[in-house]
Scaffold this motif. Structure first.
Motif, PDB file in Angstrom:
ATOM      1  N   ILE A 122      46.043  53.430  32.384  1.00 32.17           N
ATOM      2  CA  ILE A 122      45.296  52.217  32.081  1.00 32.17           C
ATOM      3  C   ILE A 122      46.107  51.361  31.124  1.00 32.17           C
ATOM      4  N   LEU A 123      46.375  50.127  31.528  1.00 34.30           N
ATOM      5  CA  LEU A 123      47.112  49.208  30.679  1.00 34.30           C
ATOM      6  C   LEU A 123      46.194  48.519  29.682  1.00 34.30           C
ATOM      7  N   ARG A 124      45.039  48.053  30.179  1.00 33.54           N
ATOM      8  CA  ARG A 124      44.082  47.396  29.291  1.00 33.54           C
ATOM      9  C   ARG A 124      42.739  47.279  29.973  1.00 33.54           C
ATOM     10  N   THR A 125      41.724  47.104  29.146  1.00 38.01           N
ATOM     11  CA  THR A 125      40.378  46.839  29.628  1.00 38.01           C
ATOM     12  C   THR A 125      40.179  45.349  29.651  1.00 38.01           C
ATOM     13  N   ILE A 126      39.611  44.827  30.722  1.00 33.68           N
ATOM     14  CA  ILE A 126      39.432  43.391  30.865  1.00 33.68           C
ATOM     15  C   ILE A 126      37.961  43.071  30.674  1.00 33.68           C
ATOM     16  N   ASN A 127      37.679  42.207  29.706  1.00 31.05           N
ATOM     17  CA  ASN A 127      36.306  41.830  29.409  1.00 31.05           C
ATOM     18  C   ASN A 127      36.127  40.377  29.783  1.00 31.05           C
ATOM     19  N   THR A 183      35.957  46.751  34.023  1.00 30.45           N
ATOM     20  CA  THR A 183      37.153  46.352  34.762  1.00 30.45           C
ATOM     21  C   THR A 183      38.378  46.694  33.936  1.00 30.45           C
ATOM     22  N   VAL A 184      39.371  47.320  34.571  1.00 29.38           N
ATOM     23  CA  VAL A 184      40.587  47.730  33.881  1.00 29.38           C
ATOM     24  C   VAL A 184      41.807  47.350  34.714  1.00 29.38           C
ATOM     25  N   ALA A 185      42.942  47.217  34.039  1.00 26.24           N
ATOM     26  CA  ALA A 185      44.229  47.027  34.707  1.00 26.24           C
ATOM     27  C   ALA A 185      44.936  48.378  34.711  1.00 26.24           C
TER      28      ALA A 185
END
Length: 74
Positions: A65-70, A42-44
């Motif tokens: 891509i702003l960030r990867t969401i874990n 999942t990414v923002a």
């Protein structure tokens, strides 16, 4: 927007956004200094522009891509 990585290629990452569109993020342009996320992560995504897909004519988002969401991190 949030989305899930659906495909990787040598120069781009394809993300299915939660609004139903597909985003293409070019590795040289949209992931500077970060690791390339894997499939199903999942990414923002930040939207730069919307273009027409050459094959199907449907709208496609070009973004970053702003960030990867874990969600499973402790």
């Amino acid at each position: 927007y949030l989305g899930r990585v659906i495909r990787l290629s040598s120069d781009a990452v394809f993300v299915r956004l939660n609004i139903g569109l597909t985003a293409i993020i070019y590795i040289s342009d949209g992931i500077r200094g970060r690791r390339v996320p894997g499939v199903n992560e999942t990414v923002a995504v930040s939207v730069k522009r919307v273009v027409k897909n050459r094959r199907s004519g449907t709208p496609m988002v070009v973004g970053r891509i702003l960030r990867t969401i874990n969600y499973y991190a402790r």
